[in-house]
Structures are given as structure tokens and as C-alpha cells.
Design a protein around this motif. Structure first.
Motif, PDB file in Angstrom:
ATOM      1  N   ASP A   1      42.841  42.902  39.275  1.00 14.76           N
ATOM      2  CA  ASP A   1      41.600  41.944  39.380  1.00 14.76           C
ATOM      3  C   ASP A   1      40.746  42.551  40.511  1.00 14.76           C
ATOM      4  O   ASP A   1      39.650  42.456  40.285  1.00 14.76           O
ATOM      5  CB  ASP A   1      42.370  40.475  39.897  1.00 14.76           C
ATOM      6  CG  ASP A   1      42.865  39.715  38.855  1.00 14.76           C
ATOM      7  OD1 ASP A   1      43.528  38.743  39.146  1.00 14.76           O
ATOM      8  OD2 ASP A   1      42.861  40.196  37.394  1.00 14.76           O
TER       9      ASP A   1
ATOM     10  N   ASP B   1      38.892  45.257  38.874  1.00 20.32           N
ATOM     11  CA  ASP B   1      38.071  44.610  37.970  1.00 20.32           C
ATOM     12  C   ASP B   1      36.491  44.238  38.829  1.00 20.32           C
ATOM     13  O   ASP B   1      35.512  44.480  38.249  1.00 20.32           O
ATOM     14  CB  ASP B   1      38.407  43.601  37.071  1.00 20.32           C
ATOM     15  CG  ASP B   1      39.513  43.998  36.156  1.00 20.32           C
ATOM     16  OD1 ASP B   1      39.938  43.174  35.416  1.00 20.32           O
ATOM     17  OD2 ASP B   1      39.467  45.184  35.679  1.00 20.32           O
ATOM     18  N   SER B   2      36.872  43.634  39.849  1.00 16.15           N
ATOM     19  CA  SER B   2      35.756  43.205  40.608  1.00 16.15           C
ATOM     20  C   SER B   2      34.824  44.264  41.128  1.00 16.15           C
ATOM     21  O   SER B   2      33.745  44.237  41.019  1.00 16.15           O
ATOM     22  CB  SER B   2      36.366  42.337  41.881  1.00 16.15           C
ATOM     23  OG  SER B   2      36.993  41.190  41.275  1.00 16.15           O
TER      24      SER B   2
ATOM     25  N   ASP C   1      34.655  47.467  39.585  1.00 13.43           N
ATOM     26  CA  ASP C   1      33.833  47.886  38.644  1.00 13.43           C
ATOM     27  C   ASP C   1      32.758  46.841  38.186  1.00 13.43           C
ATOM     28  O   ASP C   1      31.713  47.426  37.882  1.00 13.43           O
ATOM     29  CB  ASP C   1      35.011  48.003  37.371  1.00 13.43           C
ATOM     30  CG  ASP C   1      35.973  49.051  37.448  1.00 13.43           C
ATOM     31  OD1 ASP C   1      36.978  49.256  36.803  1.00 13.43           O
ATOM     32  OD2 ASP C   1      35.725  49.886  38.468  1.00 13.43           O
TER      33      ASP C   1
END
Lengths: 169, 96
Positions: A39, A42-43, A45
Motif C-alpha cells: 500500500d 502504491d502511494s 507510485d
């Protein structure tokens, strides 16, 4: 056994010093949090610098980002978990900004908590002693726990009502 | 490291803001329910919104509405329901 208070010393991880028991007694508050490393990755990115700036202090970012990308994500995830664990110890009506809870790494690898702004005010209002924290991370998950004694505010002879509440999720 | 910015929402009415918020929640909220049909006052944390996901929701809302949430609005209650999010967005946009 604490020879001065007669209380049993809390069992804590060897890497985390036991928070001092308030002279007038008190209640121990604890918090824990678990974060998926993916997570955080992802943040990073999706939102990059904006994500880092809103959640982490300059020093937290410098330490985490000095590692490889995979380890950096793990370190950031552990620090986010630690912030959340500390916020649970603070038990605010509304959580303070994430950057107001700073996780500082000591030379021996253990971490300590530095509170700023509203987080510091919340701790003072609640009569909390120093907040102890411990972090852990691996490929998929990061976790952290935090603890602090609540003396119930300055001059209180017994713990404040807030100290007696059950810990929430 | 890259940033992905969604299209800015040119909404003026409450319904448009509500729909845009639901779209952000659908993409970033990781709720256990369909954000498109959840009650406007439903507890989003009870619906699966985590603290870390709320960070992504916050940043995506800023992209969608071309706003920046002030620190005083970066609190748990701001993201507690769709109604609360809409109110916060409207406040920042000067429409509340």
C-alpha cells in the motif's frame, strides 16, 4: 517489582526502555497498528512527493529513502504504523496530522517518539509520560506498537476519566 | 517515482461533488462496499476505510478538485462519511 511503588514493572521488548511509572500511579495506554508495505509502495507510485510531504517529516524521509526502493517502502510503512500506534495512545477526538508524530531512530536501531504541535498538546493534556515505540517490518507487512503511562494530567491525584476508557481499534 | 493526477472535476452542484467523491473512494478507498451506492452518512471506516487508505483518498480528492486540504481538516472525521467529505471539499472550495 518496582521497589518504590510496589507495582509490577511492565514487561516490554528489550529494545524499548520501560516508560517510567508516574510517581502518583497511573494507567498504561497501548496502541498497535499494521500496514501493508504494498500500500505504501502504491502511494509512492501514485502520489510521490506529495504523499511523502503530507505524512512524513524530513528526517523520516531522509532515513527511509536512503535505502533501496523496497526497503524504503518497508521503513515508511513501519513509520506509518508507528504514527498510528502513537495516535491510538493519544486517544484524540480527532487524529492529529501524521507529521506531528515523528519517529526518530536511535544509533542502536531502536526508535523514539517526538511529538509536535497538536500531538504534543494532546499528550500534555492527557498527562502522558514519554511514549515508547517499537517497529518491525518485512516484505509484506510492517507493524508497530506504542505505550505510555497516563498520569491523568498535572496535579491529578487519580487518573483522569480518559485514562479509564477501553482502548479502541 | 511518478505522480498520477486524475482529471480535475469541474463540479458546481452538490450532486456533482458527491459523485466525484464516490469515484475517488471507488479508486482509492478500498471499501468493502460499493462507494457508488453507500448511504451518504454511512461510516466509511466501518465500511473498510483504513487510515492509510484515507491518505490516498485525501490526495486524490485534492487532485480531483484542484484543492489543498488545510491541516485543520486532515482529521479522522473529515473522511468519516461521504457527507463529511463533501462538506470539507465545499469548505475548501469556498462553497460551504
Amino acid at each position: 517489582m518496582d521497589t518504590e511503588t510496589g507495582r509490577e514493572r511492565p514487561r516490554v521488548h528489550p529494545a524499548v526502555p520501560a516508560p517510567p511509572v508516574p510517581a502518583g500511579g497511573g494507567d498504561l495506554r497501548v496502541g498497535v497498528d499494521l500496514v501493508r508495505v504494498a500500500d505504501v509502495r502504491d502511494s509512492l507510485d501514485r502520489f510521490g512527493e506529495r504523499y511523502l510531504a503530507r505524512v512524513f517529516t524530513e528526517d523520516e524521509r531522509a532515513y527511509a529513502m536512503a535505502a533501496s526502493p523496497d526497503v524504503a517502502a518497508r521503513r515508511l510503512a513501519a513509520r506509518f504504523a508507528a504514527k498510528e500506534a502513537v495516535i491510538k495512545v493519544l486517544r484524540p477526538q480527532d487524529a492529529p496530522a501524521w507529521t506531528s508524530v515523528e519517529i526518530v531512530r536511535r544509533g542502536d536501531g531502536s526508535c523514539e517518539v517526538r511529538l509536535h504541535g497538536r500531538a504534543a498538546q494532546l499528550a500534555q493534556d492527557a498527562g502522558l509520560g514519554p511514549v515508547a515505540v517499537s517497529l518491525s517490518h518485512e516484505d509484506e507487512y510492517a507493524a508497530a506498537s506504542a505505550a505510555a503511562w497516563c498520569a491523568g494530567g498535572s496535579g491529578a491525584e487519580r487518573p483522569a476519566e480518559g485514562c479509564a476508557r477501553e482502548g479502541g481499534s | 517515482m511518478s505522480e498520477t493526477r486524475t482529471d480535475t472535476v469541474g463540479t458546481d452542484g452538490a450532486g456533482g461533488t458527491d459523485d466525484a467523491v464516490r469515484r475517488v473512494l471507488a479508486e482509492h478507498g478500498r471499501l468493502s462496499v460499493d462507494p457508488g451506492s453507500v448511504d451518504i452518512d454511512a461510516d466509511l471506516y466501518a465500511a473498510g476505510l483504513t487510515s492509510h487508505a484515507s491518505v490516498n483518498v485525501m490526495l486524490a480528492l485534492e487532485d480531483a478538485f484542484d484543492i489543498e486540504f488545510p491541516e485543520r481538516l486532515l482529521k479522522k472525521s473529515t473522511f468519516s462519511s461521504i457527507a463529511a467529505v463533501v462538506a470539507a471539499v465545499d469548505e475548501v472550495r469556498g462553497q460551504g
